[in-house]
Write a protein that holds these residues in place. Structure first.
Motif, mmCIF file in Angstrom:
data_model
loop_
_atom_site.group_PDB
_atom_site.id
_atom_site.type_symbol
_atom_site.label_atom_id
_atom_site.label_comp_id
_atom_site.label_asym_id
_atom_site.label_seq_id
_atom_site.Cartn_x
_atom_site.Cartn_y
_atom_site.Cartn_z
ATOM 1 N N TRP A 111 0.786 -1.224 0.000
ATOM 2 C CA TRP A 111 0.000 0.000 0.000
ATOM 3 C C TRP A 111 0.827 1.288 0.000
ATOM 4 N N PRO A 112 1.822 1.515 0.905
ATOM 5 C CA PRO A 112 2.513 2.817 0.909
ATOM 6 C C PRO A 112 3.195 3.125 -0.421
ATOM 7 N N PHE A 113 3.795 2.097 -1.036
ATOM 8 C CA PHE A 113 4.553 2.320 -2.271
ATOM 9 C C PHE A 113 3.624 2.486 -3.468
ATOM 10 N N SER A 114 2.605 1.628 -3.556
ATOM 11 C CA SER A 114 1.661 1.721 -4.665
ATOM 12 C C SER A 114 0.863 3.022 -4.584
ATOM 13 N N HIS A 115 0.439 3.400 -3.375
ATOM 14 C CA HIS A 115 -0.311 4.648 -3.183
ATOM 15 C C HIS A 115 0.501 5.851 -3.656
ATOM 16 N N LEU A 116 1.778 5.887 -3.277
ATOM 17 C CA LEU A 116 2.633 7.006 -3.688
ATOM 18 C C LEU A 116 2.847 7.009 -5.194
ATOM 19 N N ALA A 117 3.050 5.826 -5.787
ATOM 20 C CA ALA A 117 3.243 5.736 -7.235
ATOM 21 C C ALA A 117 2.021 6.253 -7.983
ATOM 22 N N TRP A 118 0.841 5.858 -7.541
ATOM 23 C CA TRP A 118 -0.390 6.329 -8.193
ATOM 24 C C TRP A 118 -0.572 7.831 -8.023
ATOM 25 N N HIS A 119 -0.193 8.350 -6.873
ATOM 26 C CA HIS A 119 -0.296 9.787 -6.640
ATOM 27 C C HIS A 119 0.607 10.556 -7.602
ATOM 28 N N ARG A 120 1.792 10.030 -7.850
ATOM 29 C CA ARG A 120 2.755 10.754 -8.691
ATOM 30 C C ARG A 120 2.462 10.604 -10.182
ATOM 31 N N ILE A 121 2.027 9.434 -10.599
ATOM 32 C CA ILE A 121 1.766 9.211 -12.034
ATOM 33 C C ILE A 121 0.371 9.695 -12.412
ATOM 34 N N SER A 122 -0.612 9.417 -11.581
ATOM 35 C CA SER A 122 -1.991 9.900 -11.740
ATOM 36 C C SER A 122 -2.577 9.618 -13.122
ATOM 37 N N PRO A 123 -2.677 8.341 -13.513
ATOM 38 C CA PRO A 123 -3.223 8.027 -14.848
ATOM 39 C C PRO A 123 -4.741 7.952 -14.853
ATOM 40 N N ASN A 124 -5.306 8.110 -16.043
ATOM 41 C CA ASN A 124 -6.733 7.851 -16.248
ATOM 42 C C ASN A 124 -6.998 6.363 -16.474
ATOM 43 N N VAL A 125 -6.001 5.697 -17.070
ATOM 44 C CA VAL A 125 -6.147 4.293 -17.452
ATOM 45 C C VAL A 125 -4.878 3.547 -17.049
#
Length: 426
Positions: A111-125
């Protein structure tokens, strides 16, 4: 059940992380961007353009997505590209730097690593390839309202057996996927058997069929052959993406062919180039050239080892006969036969081709390939085919025809990605 995955992940990660670091150090190339594993990416903030996070595991997948990336770039869709291996990372940087926002390593699925990755990349798909179905990654997509698409989707025999036994695990890795694009009807049936809705599946074919090989002229082939240390005459046996034990089997086949009076050479293309030192010890006393050392000083070597990355599609064009690796016992999964078929080569593989179980029966039925049970059968089949050029030619023609008939997955996959982008509201 995601809470259980998160709870169990932490102690498992602590136990396994030292061996994970040792493996990365052994394979090399990971240290510089290790921070990516913890979700620390340098990615521009998202603007008005749609954005896709595309995860491709390694070299084969990276090569397959080239046409997709070109199409997305032309349509004004941003792509952040991640991979799992150092060889995939290097290839992505070299080939796709102008097509993507950036290249990174896929984060550890906690969770901490995936959450941060999604926050930084922020994709639609989120687009994932083949077997990359990570529960936390997919959960992050769902809670953020991003569409998820699994392309070239497949399940290994081992994964299928495990997921059938543990139904809650199957639900966890499949429930957050919006659309599955399996490479064959047989793969689709496996996903349906695990409970994935048939209405959200479309069989589009295998992307790897649409990777056009860079054709070598006769002059280029002679130059490349010389650089490997081979003379212009004599048949060439190629071991494609070999694993431990298979190199020894191919050397034994070479020795048997030469004992039968056949003029031939052997080119080994190991799946992991970092095994070069082990192979050097294994081949000690033989006339062998390692490609990582540059061009061979003379053309009188018996064996060459292509301990480099991303060259298989070129090197396999030199072959008179191709053995597909990770298929002899104790290996069971197999490597792709598609690259050899794409350039019309006679193909051999062992009984362990479970990752390509939808393709190999077709190759065998069409007469494009032969299956060998073990190292002894490999040696006898190599000798048989090297003494029968007409049989090799028939196999090569059948392989080329089979490959041509299976193209078209790129267009169908591209349509599905465009639909996912539109459905995301971007």
């Amino acid at each position: 059940m995601l809470w259980l995955y998160r709870v169990l992940f932490a102690p498992a990660f602590l136990v396994l992380f030292p061996s994970y670091l040792r493996r990365m150090r052994k394979r090399g190339g990971y240290r510089e961007n290790l921070r990516h594993r913890f979700g620390l990416y340098d990615c521009p903030a998202r603007g008005a353009a749609p954005r896709i996070w595309l995860q491709a595991v390694s070299v084969g997948e990276m090569l397959a997505i080239g046409p997709v990336l070109e199409a997305l770039k032309a349509r004004g869709i941003e792509v952040y590209l991640t991979t799992t291996t150092s060889t995939g990372f290097k290839l992505a940087q070299e080939r796709y730097g102008s097509l993507v926002l950036g290249v990174g390593y896929f984060p550890i699925d906690w969770w901490p690593f995936s959450h941060l990755a999604w926050h930084r990349i922020s994709p639609n798909v989120a687009v994932i390839m083949e077997g990359e179905r990570w529960p936390e990654h997919l959960h992050q997509a769902r809670v953020r309202g991003a569409r998820t698409l699994c392309i070239n989707a497949r399940l290994s025999d081992r994964s299928f057996r495990r997921l059938r036994r543990i139904s809650f695990a199957a639900r966890m890795v499949l429930k957050d996927i919006d659309r599955l694009l399996p490479s064959s009807a047989a793969e689709a049936e496996r996903f349906i058997a695990l409970g994935f809705p048939a209405a959200r599946i479309r069989v589009v074919g295998n992307l790897k069929f649409d990777v056009a090989p860079v054709s070598l002229s006769n002059a280029d082939s002679l130059t490349l052959r010389k650089s490997l240390g081979f003379s212009a005459d004599g048949a060439l046996i190629v071991g494609a993406s070999t694993w431990p034990g298979e190199e020894a089997a191919l050397v034994a086949a070479l020795d048997r062919a030469r004992a039968a009076g056949l003029r031939c050479h052997l080119l080994l293309v190991p799946r992991h180039a970092e095994r070069r030192d082990l192979l050097a010890a294994e081949l000690s006393g033989r006339r062998v050239h390692f490609r990582s050392r540059g061009d061979a000083p003379q053309a009188d070597f018996d064996i060459a080892v292509a301990d480099t990355t991303g060259e298989l599609s070129r090197l396999v064009q030199l072959a008179d006969l191709v053995f597909v690796g990770k298929s002899l016992p104790p290996h069971t999964e197999g490597q792709t036969p598609v690259e050899a078929a794409a350039v019309g080569k006679a193909i051999l593989f062992g009984p362990g081709m479970s990752n390509f179980r939808a393709l190999t029966p077709e190759l065998l039925r069409r007469g494009a390939a032969r299956k060998v049970a073990d190292a002894a059968a490999l040696a006898s089949t190599v000798v048989d085919l090297l003494t029968r050029p007409e049989d090799r030619a028939a196999m090569a023609a059948a392989a080329l025809a089979w490959h041509a008939e299976n193209r078209g997955a790129i267009d169908r996959t591209r349509e599905e990605i465009y639909d996912a982008v539109d459905a995301s509201g971007a």
